[in-house]
Each structure stands twice: as structure tokens, then as C-alpha cells.
Scaffold this motif. Sequence first.
Motif, PDB file in Angstrom:
ATOM      1  N   ILE A 287       0.833  -1.207   0.000  1.00  0.00           N
ATOM      2  CA  ILE A 287       0.000   0.000   0.000  1.00  0.00           C
ATOM      3  C   ILE A 287       0.865   1.253   0.000  1.00  0.00           C
ATOM      4  O   ILE A 287       0.628   2.198  -0.771  1.00  0.00           O
ATOM      5  CB  ILE A 287      -0.942  -0.017   1.214  1.00  0.00           C
ATOM      6  N   LEU A 288       1.911   1.269   0.834  1.00  0.00           N
ATOM      7  CA  LEU A 288       2.772   2.439   0.920  1.00  0.00           C
ATOM      8  C   LEU A 288       3.591   2.622  -0.345  1.00  0.00           C
ATOM      9  O   LEU A 288       3.778   3.745  -0.821  1.00  0.00           O
ATOM     10  CB  LEU A 288       3.698   2.321   2.139  1.00  0.00           C
ATOM     11  N   GLU A 289       4.089   1.531  -0.904  1.00  0.00           N
ATOM     12  CA  GLU A 289       4.882   1.624  -2.124  1.00  0.00           C
ATOM     13  C   GLU A 289       4.028   2.079  -3.297  1.00  0.00           C
ATOM     14  O   GLU A 289       4.476   2.846  -4.150  1.00  0.00           O
ATOM     15  CB  GLU A 289       5.534   0.275  -2.428  1.00  0.00           C
ATOM     16  N   ASN A 290       2.786   1.634  -3.345  1.00  0.00           N
ATOM     17  CA  ASN A 290       1.887   2.074  -4.410  1.00  0.00           C
ATOM     18  C   ASN A 290       1.662   3.579  -4.330  1.00  0.00           C
ATOM     19  O   ASN A 290       1.659   4.276  -5.347  1.00  0.00           O
ATOM     20  CB  ASN A 290       0.544   1.351  -4.294  1.00  0.00           C
ATOM     21  N   ALA A 291       1.511   4.093  -3.107  1.00  0.00           N
ATOM     22  CA  ALA A 291       1.315   5.538  -2.934  1.00  0.00           C
ATOM     23  C   ALA A 291       2.578   6.310  -3.324  1.00  0.00           C
ATOM     24  O   ALA A 291       2.489   7.362  -3.953  1.00  0.00           O
ATOM     25  CB  ALA A 291       0.941   5.830  -1.486  1.00  0.00           C
ATOM     26  N   SER A 292       3.761   5.774  -2.991  1.00  0.00           N
ATOM     27  CA  SER A 292       5.007   6.471  -3.311  1.00  0.00           C
ATOM     28  C   SER A 292       5.237   6.536  -4.823  1.00  0.00           C
ATOM     29  O   SER A 292       5.901   7.445  -5.315  1.00  0.00           O
ATOM     30  CB  SER A 292       6.191   5.776  -2.626  1.00  0.00           C
TER      31      SER A 292
END
Length: 300
Positions: A287-292
Motif C-alpha cells: 500500500i505504501l509503495e503504491n502511494a510512493s
Amino acid sequence: MLNYKQLHYFWQVAKAGGVARAAERLHLTPQTLSGQIALLEENLGEALFRRVGRRLELTEAGQLALAYADDIFRTGGELEEVLRGGRGGRPLQFRVGIADVLPKSVAYRLLAPAMALPDPIRLVGKEDKLERLLGELAMHRLDLVLADSPMPEQAEVKGYSHKLGECGVAFLAAPALAARLVGGFPACLAEAPLLVPGEGTALRGQLMRWLAAQQLHPRVVGEFDDAALMNAFGQGGSGVFPAPALVADEIRRQYGVELLGRTDALAERFYAITVARRVSHPAVLAILENASRDRFGSAN
């Protein structure tokens, strides 16, 4: 060092709801079981149960210990299955708290990267007030909390906020109501019946200040903490209602409403809150990598 046999006994008593029932399941005497739990409490320096009448209740320390024990024995079961030739083990459990002010369609989008992982994920979602979810997060009963605002500065628990994305705000209305409104957007909002997010939402203050700056004075006819409930009232023609521009097209199709306009002067922001700055759970990382990578989108 923690005695895992004693922890297992504690876990069984907590799950069974009492010593006698757990003792029967474990084929032990209640005295033996009580003695082992007393030794565990002595070792930890904390009482795990308190007696209320004839019942046992978990103390705050006991609730925390139970959350950890759940993880420990679930992981142990997965290890045993893998070593015995299981096909990749059980799906990894992903426990998510979703603030009740967050639109369901937005929550789905935010969680989508986790569900697309190659290894199976078992999502366990819980919706509640942000304050209560943060308490669950602090006790390690949740892996992640999704919210429309970062962790409050006055929160009594320690956590870290990760911004996932933001978008503008759209205004929608049922076709019959839209036909009665006069002028283009945003002038059509003047004196229109308006549904607004509740006081507990991040958007509420922004929205009221923006309306005042635009010298617009709609009639507030309803306020809602739950976005889906507000959408339903909007569908029924009760009033114009705001929604994240990111999902405005979905809401328009689902509820049969019309888009009046959208603005970037208002912003809906979305956050993931974790107990650690550096995370290791693969679903949280996804989830965090997708946002980054900015794939969350900024549909405005």
C-alpha cells in the motif's frame, strides 16, 4: 525468558472464557492451570485476569498479551503447516481498521494493492471511530489504520502517519434537485439544500470556510459521519452532497446522481497509520509503495 507453555495456557483460558472450561479442553486440573497462569503473571510482573463476581475478565495487560498470543500461535500453526508440506501455508492475515468517516469506495482503492499481491492475503476489516481504532492499533490488534487525517497530536498512543494521496472535492445531486438549481458551479450552491460531513471529519471545516469565502450560503439540511449514508440521502434528493473527486464517477453511476462541479480548493487527504515508522508486513508495504509511485491517482 517468556515461558511459551504458560502463555499457551493463558491463551486457552482467555479463549475459553474461564479456567474450568479450558482445563477440560486441555485435560488438566483447574488447579494446575491456575498455577501456571499465576507463574506467568509473576514472570511478567502484571496481572492478566481480574475476577468480576464469578467471572474472569482480562486486564489491560491481559488484552495486550492476548493480542500477541494470537499472533504467536497463529504463526506457529502456519509454520507447522509449511514444514509438513502445506501448499505455501495459510493466507497471511491483514488486519485493517477503517475510520468510519472514510468513504468505502476510497478504502477499497487504498487496499487494492494489498489484495493484488502474489501471495494470498486474508483481509480482516474493522470500521470504527478513529480514536478506538488507534487503541486497537496500539495493542497490535490491527496492522494498519486508514483515515482521512493524520494521527492526532494529542493521541495517547504512539504511531506514524503515512500520506497515501489526496484529491479535490466534487459536488453531486439527484437529477430532480440538480434541475432546480440556478446558475453554474459553484454559484448553484447558493441557498441550495446541502448535506455535509460530520464534525469529526477533516473535510467539514474546510468546506464551511470555502463556502464562506465564495459568499455562498446553502441551507445545511443534514450532517453525516458515514459517507455512504450521506450518499443515500443525496440519492433520495434531500440535498447536494460532497464526495472525493477520486470516486465521483463511481458514485454518480452507483447512485444515479449528477455531477454539479468539482474544485481543487478543497482537498480530501488519505492516510495510513502504523505503530512503527518502518513496516514489514507485505500488505502494508504494498500500500505504501503504491502511494510512493503515485499510482493512487489525483483525480480532480
